[in-house]
Design a protein around this motif. Structure first.
Motif, short mmCIF file in Angstrom:
data_model
loop_
_atom_site.label_atom_id
_atom_site.label_comp_id
_atom_site.label_asym_id
_atom_site.label_seq_id
_atom_site.Cartn_x
_atom_site.Cartn_y
_atom_site.Cartn_z
N GLY A 156 0.59 -1.16 -0.02
CA GLY A 156 0.03 -0.08 0.07
C GLY A 156 0.88 1.25 0.14
O GLY A 156 0.36 2.45 0.10
N GLU A 157 2.01 1.39 -0.02
CA GLU A 157 3.00 2.28 -0.04
C GLU A 157 2.89 3.10 -1.13
O GLU A 157 2.96 2.68 -2.21
CB GLU A 157 4.57 2.11 0.41
CG GLU A 157 5.18 3.20 0.68
CD GLU A 157 6.75 2.95 0.72
OE1 GLU A 157 7.12 1.65 0.51
OE2 GLU A 157 7.37 4.05 0.60
N THR B 215 3.75 -5.95 -13.21
CA THR B 215 3.56 -6.25 -11.94
C THR B 215 3.65 -7.69 -12.02
O THR B 215 3.34 -8.41 -10.57
CB THR B 215 2.13 -5.73 -11.55
OG1 THR B 215 1.19 -5.93 -12.52
CG2 THR B 215 2.19 -4.28 -11.56
N ASN B 216 3.80 -8.57 -12.95
CA ASN B 216 4.17 -10.14 -12.77
C ASN B 216 2.84 -10.76 -11.92
O ASN B 216 3.25 -11.62 -11.09
CB ASN B 216 5.31 -10.17 -12.24
CG ASN B 216 6.51 -9.88 -13.38
OD1 ASN B 216 6.44 -9.84 -14.24
ND2 ASN B 216 7.41 -9.17 -12.54
N GLY B 217 1.71 -10.59 -12.13
CA GLY B 217 0.66 -11.30 -11.79
C GLY B 217 0.34 -10.76 -10.37
O GLY B 217 -0.82 -10.97 -9.86
N GLY B 218 1.07 -10.08 -9.72
CA GLY B 218 0.71 -9.44 -8.24
C GLY B 218 0.08 -7.90 -8.59
O GLY B 218 -0.05 -7.45 -9.92
N TYR B 219 -0.24 -7.41 -7.65
CA TYR B 219 -0.96 -6.24 -7.82
C TYR B 219 -0.45 -4.89 -6.78
O TYR B 219 0.17 -5.16 -5.91
CB TYR B 219 -2.45 -6.16 -7.36
CG TYR B 219 -2.95 -6.43 -6.05
CD1 TYR B 219 -3.02 -5.46 -5.03
CD2 TYR B 219 -2.97 -7.69 -5.73
CE1 TYR B 219 -3.52 -6.01 -3.89
CE2 TYR B 219 -3.59 -8.38 -4.69
CZ TYR B 219 -3.68 -7.36 -3.57
OH TYR B 219 -4.17 -7.71 -2.41
N ALA B 220 -0.14 -3.82 -7.33
CA ALA B 220 0.04 -2.55 -6.78
C ALA B 220 -1.09 -1.99 -5.97
O ALA B 220 -2.27 -2.06 -6.39
CB ALA B 220 0.59 -1.42 -7.38
N LEU B 221 -1.08 -1.55 -4.71
CA LEU B 221 -2.15 -1.10 -3.91
C LEU B 221 -1.89 0.31 -3.45
O LEU B 221 -0.70 0.78 -2.96
CB LEU B 221 -2.51 -2.13 -2.91
CG LEU B 221 -3.49 -1.48 -1.93
CD1 LEU B 221 -4.97 -1.90 -2.27
CD2 LEU B 221 -3.32 -2.29 -0.52
N PHE B 222 -3.00 1.10 -3.84
CA PHE B 222 -2.63 2.54 -3.51
C PHE B 222 -4.34 2.92 -2.60
O PHE B 222 -5.18 2.25 -3.02
CB PHE B 222 -2.46 3.58 -4.37
CG PHE B 222 -1.38 3.22 -5.39
CD1 PHE B 222 -0.02 3.36 -4.72
CD2 PHE B 222 -1.39 2.47 -6.55
CE1 PHE B 222 0.85 3.05 -5.63
CE2 PHE B 222 -0.50 2.28 -7.38
CZ PHE B 222 0.86 2.44 -6.73
#
Lengths: 399, 682
Positions: free
Chosen positions: B630-631, B650-657
């Motif tokens: 979440g950073e 993002t290679n299958g992952g997710y960025a969170l904001f």
């Protein structure tokens, strides 16, 4: 509890001792009142109110024991009746020939009477209104005398008869000026009168005083100005209608006119109300966020013969095309009747209906601005009122 | 009416200048000046309008011509020395490149300024009559003051011409020096400059004559003036018409820019800069009336927010140029959208007054709904496509979430937008229930329309869960779940209801109500008005020095006016410290902020406004599984660079904001800027 609770009124009462007829407030309570610090600012203010007319006066040192003697609402304000203006023997006459479409006095008609007053008033003249229907309703427009045209002319297309009547009145009353509204109907009568009497017509007056009549010409690039002529038509919204006046509108006889009309209206053509430009529609049925039953809304429009319209939200949502949007940011309507279903009444929407004569609002919220604007308000759900209204109209037609 | 385009897309010729259409922006003071100069930020702001198709843009509201009318303290423009000329040249080249005309406003403020700023000079005016808004009593002008100030105007006029500007107007409105001479409410002189209207007009005429002598007859010189001061002892409409006619007949001015009212006190200020509580174009009639008499082009601004109203103003012959100043702050590309027939894409000004309210407390002008305005160097008005198409999931369709979805969709991403409620809007939908605050809905109405047009997959009435979000296989997740009312942690806090409970209709306000204003913002004041209009006997209590203390100068007077009209009792300097029941009523304990003394109120209902606490459950559910926990990398954010976590794949992952009130309860602009600033680089 360490906190003291005070009720200022109780506190005052506790500090009040009766000395003769008058109460006296002691600086310290005669006996210890309820512990506390409870205040009622509204009651304190009420107690300090010495009088409310002509403007409220507060005296914070006022003895609240005496406060009860003040009448709460202050003296009643008498509604003043507008005094009747009588022009007993007019020095000259100004004729105001009105359209009175479908028997109703239009805004433009009121402006024509006001313009006639401009010409009549400074010289002790009198204003004679010429229109179908009785004169009483014209009293507050500024009419001293009224000539009633035959009732049969109210709805009929009768420019020849009207022109003949005006010519006969010009012959009999010798008016100094004759004014008409510059409308399709009034304009035609004016031109026929001009042709019949050989008087020149100054048409579409936009600025009028006793010395000067002026209008724009050549697309607004030129102003034509001259002394007021005998025959003039007045542009719309050029002279403000009179307010707060009451004149006699005493009936005058219409001299007999023998006209054999060559023109008349044969039949009225049906018009699809939804094909009319919204700005020109006379009866508008309008929907807001509170309408969900669009089939009923369409059906109601059809049975009423009303032009359908809506709010910005309704048009944004695609329920109606953008050219049906009423409001400052859409179309400003001039309908005589605006029937609003489920419209809260945003300021920009209300600004689009300022010129509407009668507003009927159906809304579930008693506090909606549209309910305040309405001449007739129904606090109910649009989805219930619409089918009921359709049923009622159908029953009445079939009866 | 015909299409607004027909009426507005006609050129206007004034002397040698042709303005390409009838829409303009009036001179205002956005607080973007640096050292008294219009540098890059200021120029880019106006260039954007020129790019967007505006006919004429005027900058530099109240630009100063003399040292005793200071400009720099408010980040405005000083035209009192030649240093400004190169900036004018750069500025006019920049705007002319896009086909628009550029003018400035010059003025001496007289008593409408402060003496305790950069130069520490006493203010001057026609007479030593105190000006309450700026808290000063001016010196009565002496003969040498006339000489130096008139010379100052003339020199400033020369600088405009040398700087390549298309013209300028002198301000004789809002109570500046020229109209201080005109107005009998200020001018009590007994010499040749006071008394009759002719005498009161003399100073202004001398200024214009000097200016005209300096720039010549061919240069466009205008005048901003009031059409009616709307005060008992001020200029009447008839006097204003006479002034306009006199100045125009003498060939001193080529246009008049008419407004209604003046600005010598708080209420007058609010009226002259009408907010959303006013009807649109409230003072058009004054400009229209002057147009009938003046014989020169008439410009007019004051809450003309939509193109239909603007077109009517021109088509019906009321004015020659319609100023849509705030409308351009909301959407600098207004005219381009008109010519392209994209009226529905116009982001319409809602009249929140956020832009103006900021500058009167020394801030810079920012738009409540358009985060790019005034930030053109870093924030694009037209969002460019991203190099890589991503899957973006946004949760929450309030202002933050809608803007995040809009910007992401403009970037070309595939966007899913979840909203728990059946309709979008978030807290704006609640705030807009409070009487005249209704126009706020325009903000989310436009955003909703845009995300719909851009093909965002909007899932209304769907509460997002971590599983539901993960099922979308997103590259980026933006949590914009907003907040919920903070009910406070004082004793008995659970006995109060929130402004939300009242405005949503969950609680009907009846009897006596204590409204506690813990934020000083619009919330409590507008909720109090809402309740009072429904018949409740309302008292507002606040620990601040006044009710709605944080609300800006064009809005606060309207709140106070309404509350006074509705007989709402206002109790200041008292903090709510405890609530306890008594019978079926409640007792509120109020503690004086300064003496600590306590008092009580016995009422039927207590409503509190203490801002919001974040709805952050979903964020924390998603945090552990995210690539960045979440950073938000603040350094990248502030330098307008992509977040490190989304650089590359993002290679299958997710960025969170997390953005908006889901982080911390702030305001609409903060929510929208949070969203736009982050998403434009994703």
């Amino acid at each position: 509890m360490t906190r003291r609770r005070v009720d200022p009124r109780a506190d005052r009462a506790a500090r009040t001792v009766q000395v003769g007829n008058r109460p006296r407030i002691l600086r310290t309570p005669a006996a210890e009142g309820a512990a506390g610090r409870r205040r009622d600012p509204r009651a304190e203010r009420r107690a300090a109110l010495v009088r409310s007319q002509p403007r409220p006066r507060f005296d914070w040192s006022r003895d609240p024991a005496a406060a009860g003697e003040m009448p709460a609402g202050g003296p009643a304000v008498a509604i003043r009746e507008i005094p009747l203006t009588i022009v007993a023997a007019p020095a000259f006459l100004v004729l105001a020939v009105l359209d009175r479409p479908a028997g109703e006095i239009s805004d433009h008609d009121r402006q024509v009477v006001a313009a006639a007053r401009v010409l009549a008033d400074t010289g002790g003249g009198g204003v004679v209104t010429v229109a179908t229907g009785p004169g009483e309703a014209l009293s507050d427009t500024g009419s001293d005398r009224h000539v009633a045209l035959p009732d049969a002319w109210t709805d009929a297309y009768s420019p020849e008869a009207r022109a003949d009547a005006v010519a006969a009145l010009m012959d009999g009353l010798k008016p100094r000026h004759v004014l008409f509204p510059e409308t399709a109907e009034g304009g035609e009568v004016a031109r026929r009168v001009a042709a019949a009497t050989g008087e020149r017509l100054f048409a579409g007056v936009q600025v009028l005083s006793r010395e000067r009549a002026a209008r724009q010409a050549r697309g607004g690039s030129l102003e034509m100005s001259r002394a007021p002529t005998r025959l003039m038509t007045l542009a719309a919204d050029a002279v403000p209608p009179l307010e707060g006046v009451r004149h006699e509108a005493r009936p005058l006889e219409l001299p007999a006119v023998g006209t054999t009309p060559r023109l008349s209206n044969a039949r009225r053509l049906p018009v699809d109300p939804d094909a009319l430009p919204l700005a020109e529609a006379d009866f508008v049925l309008s929907a807001g966020n509170g309408v969900t039953d669009w089939a009923a809304f369409a059906e109601l429009g059809e049975v009423l013969g009303a032009t359908r319209a809506g709010t910005r939200v309704v048009c944004d949502a695609g329920h109606l095309p953008r050219n049906r949007q009423v409001g400052a940011s859409g179309t400003v309507v001039t309908a005589r009747c605006y029937l609003a279903f489920g419209i809260a009444g945003a300021p920009q929407h209300l600004q689009g209906i300022t010129a509407v004569r009668r507003v009927i609002a159906v809304n579930t919220d008693l506090h909606a601005e549209m309910i305040k604007r309405a001449d007739l308000a129904v606090v109910a759900d649009a989805q219930q009122v619409m089918p009921a209204l359709i049923r009622y109209i159908r029953e009445r037609r079939n009866a | 009416m015909s299409s607004p385009a027909e009426a507005l897309l006609k050129p206007l010729r004034i002397k040698g200048l042709t303005i390409r259409n009838r829409v303009m922006s009036t001179s205002h003071a956005p607080g973007y000046g640096v050292d008294g100069k219009p540098k890059e930020r200021y120029q880019l702001y106006h260039e954007e309008k020129a790019k967007g198709g505006i006919g004429l843009t005027m900058f530099g509201g109240s630009s100063s011509v003399a040292a005793d009318s200071p400009a720099a303290p408010w980040n405005q423009i000083s035209v009192a020395d030649d240093d400004v000329i190169p900036y004018f040249r750069e500025f006019s080249d920049r705007v002319h490149r896009h086909g628009a005309a550029l003018m400035i406003q010059l003025t001496h403020m007289g008593r409408r300024t402060r003496w305790d700023t950069e130069n520490w000079l006493p203010t001057v005016s026609a007479s030593p009559r105190r000006e309450s808004a700026h808290r000063n009593t001016p010196k009565e002008m002496e003969d040498w003051d006339f000489k130096r100030i008139i010379a100052g105007y003339a020199a400033a006029a020369r600088r405009c011409k040398q700087g390549g500007l298309d013209g300028f107007e002198l301000s004789a409105a809002h109570g500046h020096l020229i109209d201080q001479f005109w107005s009998p409410s200020v001018n009590r002189r007994t010499d040749g400059y006071g008394g009759s209207l002719e005498n009161r007009m003399r100073f202004g005429i001398e200024v214009f004559e000097a200016v005209r002598a300096e720039v010549g007859d061919d240069y466009v010189v205008g005048m901003r003036m009031s059409g009616d001061e709307l005060i008992d002892d001020g200029l009447t409409h008839e006097e204003c018409v006479a002034i306009a006619r006199t100045y125009s007949e003498r060939g001193l001015v080529d246009f008049v820019n008419v407004l209604g009212g003046q600005a010598r006190d708080h209420m007058a200020h609010a009226i002259s800069l009408p907010n959303m509580s006013f009807p649109v174009a409230p003072f058009l009639y004054l400009a229209s009336s002057i147009k009938r008499e003046a014989g020169i082009p008439v410009f007019h601004a004051q809450r003309i927010t939509d193109l239909a109203t603007a077109a009517r103003a021109v088509e019906e012959g009321h004015v020659d140029m319609v100023a849509m100043t705030r409308a351009h702050i909301a959407d600098p590309h207004l005219m381009r959208k008109l010519t392209e027939g994209r009226l529905d894409d116009v982001r319409q000004c809602v009249g929140a007054g956020y832009c103006i309210d900021r500058i009167y407390v020394g801030g810079d002008a920012l738009c409540i709904q358009n985060a790019a305005t005034g930030r053109e160097a870093t924030m694009p008005h037209l969002i460019p496509k991203a190099a890589r198409r991503r899957k973006v999931v946004v949760i929450g369709a309030g202002p933050a979430g809608l803007e995040a979805a809009r910007v992401s969709a403009e970037r070309g991403h595939s966007v899913v937008l979840f909203e728990r409620n059946p309709a979008p809007g978030g807290q704006i939908s609640i705030a807009a229930k409070a009487t005249w605050r209704e126009a706020l809905t325009g903000i989310t109405r436009w955003l909703h329309q845009q995300v719909t047009r851009l093909g965002v997959d909007i899932r209304l009435g769907t509460e997002a869960t971590a599983a539901l979000v993960r099922a979308e296989e997103p590259d980026v997740v933006v949590v914009a779940t907003g907040g919920r009312p903070d009910r406070g942690d004082f004793k008995g806090a659970e006995l109060a209801v929130s402004t939300w409970d009242i405005l949503t209709g969950a609680v009907e306000p009846t009897g006596t109500v204590l409204m506690y204003d813990g934020t000083g913002q619009h919330h409590a004041a507008s909720c109090a008005e809402f309740m009072a209009k429904r018949g409740a006997l309302v008292e507002v209590a606040t620990p601040d020095r006044m009710v709605a203390e944080e609300v800006g100068t064009t809005n606060q007077p309207i709140h106070l006016r309404e509350l006074y009209k509705l007989d709402v009792v206002m109790t200041t300097n008292h903090r709510l410290t405890e609530i306890y029941p008594e019978g079926n009523r409640y007792v509120a304990v109020l503690r004086n902020e300064y003496t600590d003394e306590e008092e009580e109120r016995l009422v039927d209902r207590i409503v509190v406004e203490l801002s919001t606490l974040p709805n952050d459950e979903l964020y924390f559910d998603l945090r552990e599984g995210s690539l960045n926990r979440g950073e938000i990398d603040l350094d990248s954010l502030l330098k307008h660079r992509p977040q490190p976590v989304v650089q590359g794949g993002t290679n299958g992952g997710y960025a969170l904001f997390r953005i908006g009130d889901a982080v911390s309860g702030r305001n609409i602009h903060a929510a929208i800027y949070d969203a736009a600033r982050l998403c434009k680089d994703i």
